[in-house]
Design an enzyme around this catalytic site. Structure first.
Site, PDB file in Angstrom:
ATOM      1  N   HIS A  69       0.820  -1.219   0.000  1.00  0.00           N
ATOM      2  CA  HIS A  69       0.000   0.000   0.000  1.00  0.00           C
ATOM      3  C   HIS A  69       0.855   1.270   0.000  1.00  0.00           C
ATOM      4  O   HIS A  69       0.304   2.370  -0.126  1.00  0.00           O
ATOM      5  CB  HIS A  69      -1.012  -0.008   1.154  1.00  0.00           C
ATOM      6  CG  HIS A  69      -0.453   0.323   2.490  1.00  0.00           C
ATOM      7  ND1 HIS A  69      -0.221  -0.621   3.462  1.00  0.00           N
ATOM      8  CD2 HIS A  69      -0.084   1.511   3.023  1.00  0.00           C
ATOM      9  CE1 HIS A  69       0.264  -0.017   4.541  1.00  0.00           C
ATOM     10  NE2 HIS A  69       0.362   1.268   4.297  1.00  0.00           N
ATOM     11  N   ASP A 112      -0.231  -7.536   1.564  1.00  0.00           N
ATOM     12  CA  ASP A 112       0.281  -6.157   1.539  1.00  0.00           C
ATOM     13  C   ASP A 112       1.808  -6.200   1.654  1.00  0.00           C
ATOM     14  O   ASP A 112       2.369  -5.977   2.719  1.00  0.00           O
ATOM     15  CB  ASP A 112      -0.353  -5.390   2.719  1.00  0.00           C
ATOM     16  CG  ASP A 112      -0.065  -3.906   2.680  1.00  0.00           C
ATOM     17  OD1 ASP A 112       0.494  -3.432   1.669  1.00  0.00           O
ATOM     18  OD2 ASP A 112      -0.384  -3.224   3.673  1.00  0.00           O
ATOM     19  N   SER A 196       4.447   2.088   8.163  1.00  0.00           N
ATOM     20  CA  SER A 196       4.070   1.041   7.200  1.00  0.00           C
ATOM     21  C   SER A 196       5.277   0.563   6.436  1.00  0.00           C
ATOM     22  O   SER A 196       6.116   1.373   6.025  1.00  0.00           O
ATOM     23  CB  SER A 196       3.128   1.618   6.135  1.00  0.00           C
ATOM     24  OG  SER A 196       1.820   1.615   6.574  1.00  0.00           O
TER      25      SER A 196
END
Ligand SMILES: *[C@@H]1O[C@H](CO)[C@@H](O)[C@H](O)[C@H]1NC(C)=O
Ligand SMILES: *[C@@H]1O[C@H](CO)[C@@H](O)[C@H](O)[C@H]1NC(C)=O
Ligand SMILES: *[C@@H]1O[C@H](CO)[C@@H](O)[C@H](O)[C@H]1NC(C)=O
Length: 247
Positions: A69, A112, A196
């Site tokens: 992402h 992801d 992330s």
């Protein structure tokens, strides 16, 4: 209860971008400088010319791993950093090619995970070293896990922290975690916006997961954090690295 609900609308990707999110390396502390020489700070250059940030980690002199992402028009990888204002010690390398997992699902954040091929080889040295990836797990959850990153450490602010922070997390079982191949941790402390793509590093110093999402805190201030399971993707990772290693 908490982990049985499909909390899809509440799931927040932990990329620091133009959107306002909550979540942070919360309850963490500054890492010993350069104790995690595999850590990469990714600058994301967006279509609209804004900038975002993600974490990442070095797999060898050519490849960085991050979350799928963390998509952007182009990237710069910063290697060997602790204090990001100290540019002397940082290797800045552009990303030449991106390999998001083909099965990445932008709705529930399954798979992801993404590989980034650097445009020139990382110069490996004391402060710039790859991390080994965990092989297939034996069904027991890894212990003594830590996440680290430069993501925001303040719920009310969106600034990155200038120095690398880290926090211990305890992995838990949960139906939604196992079914969808995530590791999960729960609590007031964990990764935050801008973290992330960073690694979940456990017992033997291997990377077991990729920081993916958190949901909104419940009334106790607790959150569920999710990490893409690296052992589930070892074949795909090997294939990409073998077939794209040489220019
Ligand atoms: C992505 O996830 C959503 C929610 O779980 C699901 O409804 C959808 O079918 C998935 N998409 C694909 C392409 O698998
Ligand atoms: C799985 O591996 C862990 C860590 O190496 C070890 O502590 C544990 O005993 C193993 N469990 C089984 C069932 O083999
Ligand atoms: C974090 O975990 C490490 C390794 O298990 C341990 O040595 C350390 O004391 C823990 N730190 C905190 C703040 O709990």
């Amino acid at each position: 209860m908490f982990i049985h609900c499909e909390l899809l609308i509440l799931i927040l990707a932990m990329t620091l971008d133009g959107q306002v999110h909550s979540g942070e390396i919360y309850g963490g502390h500054e890492a010993v400088p350069h104790s995690r020489p595999y850590m990469v700070l990714l600058e994301l250059h967006m279509e609209d010319r804004s900038k975002g940030y993600c974490g990442g980690f070095l797999l060898n002199e050519d490849f960085v791993m991050t979350a799928a992402h963390c998509q952007a028009k182009s990237y710069t990888a910063l290697l060997g950093a602790h204090d990001i204002s100290n540019s002397n010690e940082i290797q800045r390398i552009h990303v030449e090619k991106t390999f998001p997992n083909k099965h990445y699902n932008g709705t529930d954040y399954e798979n992801d995970i993404m590989l980034l091929k650097l445009s020139s080889k990382a110069h490996l040295k004391e402060h710039v070293r790859p991390i080994p990836l965990a092989a297939q797990d034996n069904g027991t959850l890894p212990k003594s896990c830590t996440v680290s990153g430069w993501g925001t450490s303040d719920r009310n602010k969106r600034n990155m922290t200038p120095v690398l922070m880290e926090v211990n997390v305890t992995l838990i079982l949960g139906e939604n975690c196992d079914k969808k191949n995530f590791y999960c941790s729960e609590g007031k402390t964990g990764p935050g916006q801008g973290d992330s793509g960073g690694p979940l590093v456990c017992e033997d110093g291997e990377a077991y997961g990729v920081v993916s999402t958190s949901n909104t805190p419940n009334s106790n201030g607790w959150q569920m954090y999710r990490y893409t399971k690296i052992p589930e993707h070892r074949n795909w990772i090997s294939w990409i690295m073998e077939h794209n290693g040489k220019c």
